[in-house]
Design a protein around this motif. Structure first.
Motif, PDB file in Angstrom:
ATOM      1  N   GLU A 126      -2.989   4.446 -10.053  1.00 52.37           N
ATOM      2  CA  GLU A 126      -3.654   4.543  -9.013  1.00 52.37           C
ATOM      3  C   GLU A 126      -2.698   3.916  -7.758  1.00 52.37           C
ATOM      4  OE1 GLU A 126      -6.317   1.808 -11.011  1.00 52.37           O
ATOM      5  OE2 GLU A 126      -8.064   2.595 -10.116  1.00 52.37           O
ATOM      6  N   ASN A 127      -1.689   3.129  -8.075  1.00 47.13           N
ATOM      7  CA  ASN A 127      -0.922   3.046  -7.108  1.00 47.13           C
ATOM      8  C   ASN A 127       0.171   4.077  -6.738  1.00 47.13           C
ATOM      9  OD1 ASN A 127      -1.758   0.314  -6.949  1.00 47.13           O
ATOM     10  ND2 ASN A 127      -0.307  -0.388  -8.677  1.00 47.13           N
ATOM     11  N   VAL A 128       0.440   4.672  -7.786  1.00 44.81           N
ATOM     12  CA  VAL A 128       1.274   5.954  -7.485  1.00 44.81           C
ATOM     13  C   VAL A 128       0.679   6.969  -6.431  1.00 44.81           C
ATOM     14  CG1 VAL A 128       2.545   7.522  -8.604  1.00 44.81           C
ATOM     15  CG2 VAL A 128       2.604   5.482  -9.661  1.00 44.81           C
ATOM     16  N   VAL A 129      -0.697   7.195  -6.720  1.00 46.51           N
ATOM     17  CA  VAL A 129      -1.268   8.241  -6.002  1.00 46.51           C
ATOM     18  C   VAL A 129      -1.666   7.538  -4.541  1.00 46.51           C
ATOM     19  CG1 VAL A 129      -3.713   9.103  -5.883  1.00 46.51           C
ATOM     20  CG2 VAL A 129      -2.422   9.372  -7.849  1.00 46.51           C
ATOM     21  N   GLY A 130      -1.932   6.348  -4.511  1.00 50.25           N
ATOM     22  CA  GLY A 130      -2.191   5.717  -3.142  1.00 50.25           C
ATOM     23  C   GLY A 130      -3.240   6.570  -2.488  1.00 50.25           C
ATOM     24  N   ASP A 131      -2.829   6.841  -1.286  1.00 51.15           N
ATOM     25  CA  ASP A 131      -3.756   7.330  -0.416  1.00 51.15           C
ATOM     26  C   ASP A 131      -3.390   8.815  -0.049  1.00 51.15           C
ATOM     27  OD1 ASP A 131      -3.927   4.631   1.700  1.00 51.15           O
ATOM     28  OD2 ASP A 131      -5.128   5.282   0.443  1.00 51.15           O
ATOM     29  N   LYS A 132      -2.623   9.330  -0.911  1.00 49.64           N
ATOM     30  CA  LYS A 132      -2.274  10.828  -0.824  1.00 49.64           C
ATOM     31  C   LYS A 132      -3.668  11.705  -0.700  1.00 49.64           C
ATOM     32  CE  LYS A 132       2.349  11.421  -2.799  1.00 49.64           C
ATOM     33  NZ  LYS A 132       2.629   9.960  -3.042  1.00 49.64           N
TER      34      LYS A 132
END
Lengths: 411, 434
Positions: free
Chosen positions: B121-127
């Motif tokens: 989830e952190n890696v995807v963030g707001d992409k």
């Protein structure tokens, strides 16, 4: 002799309190409690309790869960307009409500994830119970809700109890699901009198009230076995029953006199009469509409034209008339046919003024006529008459018109 | 009544029964994986080999486990995964994503769930991604460890696989199977479904990417094995605290399974359905009758449990109807016989009922129309009568066509059991013409 409730893990005092609160339902309460088992034991993942209205399904289940202090939540599915409300109620009651944060329109996926999270923080030492009342509503809410709830025990020590009037065969999804354990709450038979007699009035003796209940059941039992309705009827009619006693005309032991007083009153209580006040021409319009709906068009000449001559009933007609028009329902008719019949039915000369047409549209608004076909068909709209024979006979009586003479089915 | 033992612990009868109930209930209700599942050895070996190839050798695979409800698909998968994850290399390297068709009803929800389970989830963030495929490849790329050129193997399990086939364009299935065909990341897609015709549901492009490997779970148990399994499932395990109680219990179970009436009951259940869920339901109902004063399961308990399990629900509901409602049902039966199954409306039923009252009845008196209509509506509410086209505001309720959802034998049986049914009603029901 009512069966005693016995279960390990609960005190005798608690169990006695429960059996006092569920008269005539001790056997069902005992069966349910035996299925629950001890507070920390597992029970079957889902239990489906079915039976008629007012059979005590919710009452027995809730009394058991409340008095024996098992962690539970009760949701009436009729009140849940959306699945989100259902989820909120379940999570809010089972867990500490401050930790529950659901998004705006949560899906079952969100619910399961949150449930798993909250379980991890606050795991159940005792079995949790989720009671879903009026569970038949769940079928229409969302296709995955029902199968999802039936499997909820995969997450935690929880049992889902479904209460409904409708049998389980109507619930089963097409590809199957986890079958719940079914429990039936049968009708009361002897116990009905016992329960009704508990409502007795303080100023009269219990025997008098039992006598009254027996009369009431004698009249209404063949129509209605619903406990709630019978209690309502008993309360409603008791003052009339006690009238002779109040006036001093009879004693409590004059059973025959009391019976004679109340019996016709009860029989009348089953009847209802509807009659609305309509203007004079509207009544004739309605009569004409009824005739147009229930008489086939080819017979109009016979009824409404003077000097019509003979009409022979051929054998062709006889073979095809297996049901009378009154059993099939009203047929649609065009406006000009209605007006033609109206003018022949009304005695005095009436000009086709706008007020006649506006009366037709107000009959439509009152839902005594319905418009059939397209709204924008302006030149010859079609209608049909939606009142019953008894109603139209009552109306015809008020204007002195013998409608039976003009109906084809009553020739 | 305490059982004296030479060891330290003393267990009373109540405690023994309580402990026995606890163990058995957990076995029937909570679906604990048995240590050695029976009858599916070859399927198990097959699946284990397949997943091992993905997990250790980096080969991509897809497989479908097909079997009726309660045949042990989830149990098979869980036991294979448990064995697989005992290998250290697998534990540290392989990721597991569990999806369920009932929960993830949409591809968007499914994607969020995959992100969450891969802990990215952190890696995807707001992409924001253009398409599903982009999103999925990004996730799998992100799993590449430090200096290693290959990504970590991922095993996707899709429960209720057939429900995923109803998503729009079947995007999730297409992308997952596409990745399992292309050599980028070692991915295993394991689907579980109860539908035998699941491949018909897949689109052509999805079907072509699927490896067409299917593992079928058909339960080949015969009656003898069924009885043995019942005995095993009712027995207490070796490590039960009070040995004497356990021995007494197990021997009483052995006698129970040899009893003639119990065998008849079990045969009836075996002929209806071989799966374990219905067996567990039966055993739980029998178990619930065990109390400290009655510490064993007797044949009578099994018979009573069987009776409760196989009750006809509709007959029970018919038993609780009022006489008026019952008469309406008989009138409807006559109408369907007379007009050969054609639907009818309230007016026709009322007409038939009135004919009965005028000609043949002594005990039933004439009721007013609103009362009869109310009884008719109650039958509709119980769904014993269904409207032909669904509720319509245009047609008056007296004229709406409906049909009866009961058949002849159910009605006749209900009449036999109905308490204090008037004889003229019974005769009307059995007469050929109304």
């Amino acid at each position: 002799m009512p069966a005693e409730l016995r279960q390990q893990g609960y005190s005798e005092a608690q169990l006695r309190l429960v059996s006092e609160k569920v008269p005539c339902r001790e056997a069902q309460a005992a069966a349910l409690l035996a299925l629950f088992g001890e507070p920390d034991h597992y029970s079957f993942p889902s239990i489906f309790i079915y039976g008629h209205r007012a059979m005590g399904k919710s009452h027995v289940t809730l009394t058991l869960l409340r008095e024996l202090q098992m962690p539970h939540v009760v949701v009436s599915c009729v009140e849940c307009v959306s699945p989100g409300l259902l989820f909120e109620q379940v999570l809010g009651s089972l867990f500490d409500s401050s930790a529950v944060t659901l998004s705006r329109s949560p899906s079952l996926s969100d619910f399961v994830r949150l449930y798993r999270q909250l379980c991890a923080e606050d795991s159940a030492k005792h079995t949790r119970y989720i009671v879903l009342d009026r569970a038949e509503v769940l079928r229409d809410m969302s296709a995955n809700l029902l199968p999802g709830f039936l499997r909820l025990q995969e997450l935690d020590n929880v049992t889902v109890i479904l209460l409904s009037e409708i049998v389980w065969d109507k619930f089963r999804p097409s590809t199957g699901c986890f079958e719940p354990l079914q429990l039936h709450f049968p009708d009361y038979s002897k116990g009905l009198q016992q329960i009704l007699a508990q409502d007795s009035h303080p100023s009269y003796s219990a025997e008098l009230y039992t006598f009254y209940i027996n009369i009431l059941l004698g009249v209404f039992y063949s129509v209605c076995k619903d406990l709630r309705e019978l209690r309502h009827l008993a309360a409603l009619n008791f003052p009339k029953f006690c009238e002779p006693l109040e006036k001093g005309e009879a004693e409590e032991s004059d059973t025959h006199k009391l019976w004679r007083n109340i019996e016709p009153h009860l029989k009348k209580a089953m009847q209802t009469v509807y009659l609305r006040e309509l203007p004079y021409y509207s009544k004739f319009l309605l009569i004409a509409a009824y005739l147009a709906s229930y008489n086939p068009a080819r017979t109009d000449r016979r009824f409404f034209v003077k000097h019509h001559g003979k009409i022979r009933k051929t054998t062709f007609l006889k073979k095809h008339e297996k049901t009378s028009n009154h059993l099939l329902g009203p047929k649609p008719f065009p406006l000009d046919r209605l007006l033609a019949i109206f003018y022949s039915v009304v005695d005095s000369r009436v000009a086709p003024t706008a007020s006649i047409f506006s009366q037709i549209s107000s009959l439509v608004t009152l839902q005594l006529l319905t418009q059939v076909g397209h709204d924008d068909q302006l030149d010859n709209p079609k209608y049909k008459c939606t009142v019953s024979l008894d109603f139209i006979r009552a109306i015809a009586r008020t204007v002195g018109f013998d409608i039976l003479r003009y109906l084809y089915d009553f020739l | 009544m305490s059982k004296r033992k030479s060891k330290d612990t003393q267990w009373t009868a109540g405690e023994c029964v309580s402990q026995a109930q606890k163990i058995l209930r957990e076995r029937y209700c909570y679906q604990r994986v048995p240590s050695s599942p029976v009858g599916i050895e070859s399927q198990r070996k097959n699946l284990l080999e397949l997943l091992r190839r993905t997990a250790i050798h980096g080969e991509s695979n897809s497989v479908l486990i097909v079997g009726p409800r309660g045949s042990g698909k989830t149990m098979l998968l869980k036991s294979v995964l448990k064995e697989l994850f005992e290998v250290r290399e697998v534990q540290s390297n392989v990721l597991l994503v569990h999806l369920n068709g009932l929960l993830q009803t949409d591809d968007k929800i499914a994607l969020k769930e995959i992100t969450r389970q891969l802990q990215l989830e952190n890696v995807v963030g707001d992409k924001v991604f253009g398409s599903f495929a982009e999103n999925l490849t990004f996730l799998l790329e992100a799993l590449k460890k430090g200096n290693r050129s290959s990504s970590r193997p991922v095993i996707f399990t899709l429960d209720e696989f057939d429900l995923f086939a109803h998503h729009k364009n079947q995007t999730l299935l297409y992308n997952l199977l596409d990745i399992s065909q292309s050599a980028q990341t070692p991915v295993a897609v394991v689907g579980l479904t109860c539908r035998l015709d699941v491949l018909e549901l897949l689109e052509k492009r999805v079907k072509s990417r699927f490896s067409h490997r299917q593992i079928h779970l058909l339960n080949p148990m015969d009656f003898h094995q069924y009885i043995e399994t019942t005995q095993e499932h009712l027995g207490l395990p070796q490590d039960f605290p009070d040995e004497r109680f356990a021995q007494e219990w197990n021997s009483s179970i052995k006698m129970l399974c040899e009893d003639r009436s119990v065998k008849d009951v079990l045969r009836k259940h075996f002929n209806t359905s071989k799966d374990f869920r219905s067996l567990h339901m039966l055993l739980l109902m029998a178990l619930s009758r065990v109390t400290p004063t009655n510490p064993t399961i007797k044949p009578g308990d099994i018979q009573e449990a069987s009776r409760l399990c196989s009750m006809d629900a509709k007959a029970n509901i018919l038993h609780g109807l009022s006489i008026l409602e019952l008469c309406l049902i008989i009138a409807m039966k006559h109408l369907s016989e007379l007009y050969d199954g054609e639907p009818f409306n309230f007016q026709m039923v009322h007409n038939e009922f009135k004919k009965f009252i005028q000609r043949k009845s002594h005990s039933i008196h004439n009721f007013e129309t609103p009362v009869v209509l109310k009884a008719f509506e109650h039958l509709q509410q119980l769904e014993l009568i269904n409207p032909m086209d669904g509720p319509s505001a245009k047609i008056q309720k007296e004229y709406q066509l409906v049909k009866l959802m009961l058949d002849h034998s159910q009605i006749m049986e209900a009449l036999q059991k109905y308490p204090q049914c008037p004889t003229d009603v019974k005769q009307w029901a059995t007469s050929a013409f109304g």
